[in-house]
Design an enzyme around this catalytic site. Structure first.
Site, PDB file in Angstrom:
ATOM      1  N   TYR A 298       1.372   5.854  -6.809  1.00 51.41           N
ATOM      2  CA  TYR A 298       2.000   4.639  -6.270  1.00 51.41           C
ATOM      3  C   TYR A 298       2.694   3.829  -7.364  1.00 51.41           C
ATOM      4  O   TYR A 298       3.858   3.446  -7.241  1.00 51.41           O
ATOM      5  CB  TYR A 298       0.929   3.790  -5.583  1.00 51.41           C
ATOM      6  CG  TYR A 298       1.420   2.457  -5.067  1.00 51.41           C
ATOM      7  CD1 TYR A 298       2.064   2.374  -3.838  1.00 51.41           C
ATOM      8  CD2 TYR A 298       1.228   1.279  -5.791  1.00 51.41           C
ATOM      9  CE1 TYR A 298       2.510   1.149  -3.348  1.00 51.41           C
ATOM     10  CE2 TYR A 298       1.659   0.054  -5.311  1.00 51.41           C
ATOM     11  CZ  TYR A 298       2.301  -0.006  -4.091  1.00 51.41           C
ATOM     12  OH  TYR A 298       2.751  -1.222  -3.617  1.00 51.41           O
TER      13      TYR A 298
ATOM     14  N   SER B 278       6.658  -3.775  -7.184  1.00 52.74           N
ATOM     15  CA  SER B 278       5.294  -4.318  -7.171  1.00 52.74           C
ATOM     16  C   SER B 278       4.933  -4.749  -8.579  1.00 52.74           C
ATOM     17  O   SER B 278       5.548  -4.299  -9.552  1.00 52.74           O
ATOM     18  CB  SER B 278       4.328  -3.204  -6.728  1.00 52.74           C
ATOM     19  OG  SER B 278       2.980  -3.591  -6.936  1.00 52.74           O
TER      20      SER B 278
END
Ligand code: NAD
Ligand code: MG
Length: 299
Positions: free
Chosen positions: A203, A190
């Site tokens: 995360y 990401s």
């Protein structure tokens, strides 16, 4: 209807966010219940035989980026084993139908990737049903925002790491003995693996881990002719974001200010990266992270 084939201005290819983006569902969420609905390329992705005869395992294949990837893989000629949570059956059924409509086999294997036994069973099922595995696309992921380390529970930290990191390890480990030369593993990092948001401590750190794991595994598996690469999406309109990935009140601006292209990405814009890294076209690419971030720079 937008597509990936007509030359056009990418800043206006899909709509920017507005108040209609503010919505919440219980996790894991259903794409079918989102409005506006993400575009996973259902009516636009055109294959050109780039994955003819390949056997693919795709996790998170029911919705968002995994759904777009599963559809694209099938239209490129691959049979697909789909992993998703049992609660996501309505989304997954649609993907199964789209794959079958493309003339390919879809094998649905619902289950929980935080369970090592399920990960092993997913790979075993793929080998039994399709006769082997040529592509492993690890796309399942968990993202829950939390503003304060003092409020971040051990349970959430553990579940985020199990879903995003351990499952990738278990699935790669189970798959490697079955992967022939020419096969490909594609993991999902990401922009958070480069620019960590303060509210995504658990995360974002998993997304750094995924990059490091993939670069190490790429070097390890290169002599076997197995390539390992990563896709790093920027802000993409998917269920993940409306089940607590972002604070609800932030969704009306989702992707608008942070991405230079001024809008969130759609899953359909991620699938071509997963196709490229799975296909022989990327034969000299391994250990790479391909960023599709709407222009947010990565190192
Ligand atoms: P999504 O909600 O559509 O997909 C995530 C999928 O993960 C779910 O559909 C679910 O099937 C699967 N999943 C989650 N927990 C699971 C579990 N315990 N067992 C089995 N499956 C489980 O959202 P998405 O945005 O398409 O997410 C796909 C990937 O893209 C994730 O790895 C996510 O981190 C990554 N990503 C998304 C964005 C974004 O902005 N949407 C940005 C960067 C990276
Ligand atoms: Mg889903």
């Amino acid at each position: 209807m937008s597509d990936q084939y007509t030359m056009q201005d990418p800043t206006t290819q899909y709509p920017g966010p507005d108040e209609s983006f503010e919505q919440q569902q219980e996790g894991p969420g259903l794409q079918g219940e989102m409005a506006p609905k993400p575009d996973s390329g259902e009516s636009s992705y055109r294959g050109s035989g780039r994955l003819e005869g390949r056997r693919a395992v795709v996790t998170g294949a029911d919705s968002g980026i995994g759904r777009a990837t599963a559809i694209a893989y099938a239209r490129e000629g691959a049979d697909v084993v789909l992993s998703y949570l049992p609660q996501e059956e309505p989304d997954a059924r649609e993907v199964v139908e789209l794959i079958e409509a493309a003339g390919r086999r879809a094998v649905a294997v619902p289950g929980d990737v935080t369970d090592k036994a399920y990960c092993e069973q997913l790979i075993a099922t793929a080998v039994a049903e399709l006769g082997g595995i040529d592509i492993l696309a690890n796309i399942a992921g968990k993202q829950q925002h939390c503003p304060d380390i003092l409020e971040l529970t051990d349970e959430q930290f553990d579940e985020t790491y199990k879903t995003n990191v351990y499952a990738m390890f278990w699935l790669c480990k189970a798959a490697v003995p079955h992967l022939p030369p020419g096969s490909a593993i594609i993991n999902t990092s990401s922009i958070q693996g480069y620019q960590p948001a303060p509210i995504l401590l658990d995360y974002a750190s998993t997304k750094y881990a995924i990059n490091g794991f993939s670069k190490s595994l790429a070097a390890q598996l290169a002599p076997k002719g197995i390539r390992v690469n990563v896709v790093a999406p920027g802000p993409v309109w998917t269920p993940l974001q409306v089940v607590g990935g972002q604070p609800a009140e932030k969704l009306p601006e989702f992707g608008a200010s942070e991405a230079p292209l001024g809008r969130p990405g759609q899953p359909a814009e991620m699938a071509p990266a997963y196709v490229f890294l799975a296909s022989q076209e990327s034969s000299y690419v391994s250990g790479e992270t391909l960023a599709a971030t709407g222009g947010m720079p990565t190192p």
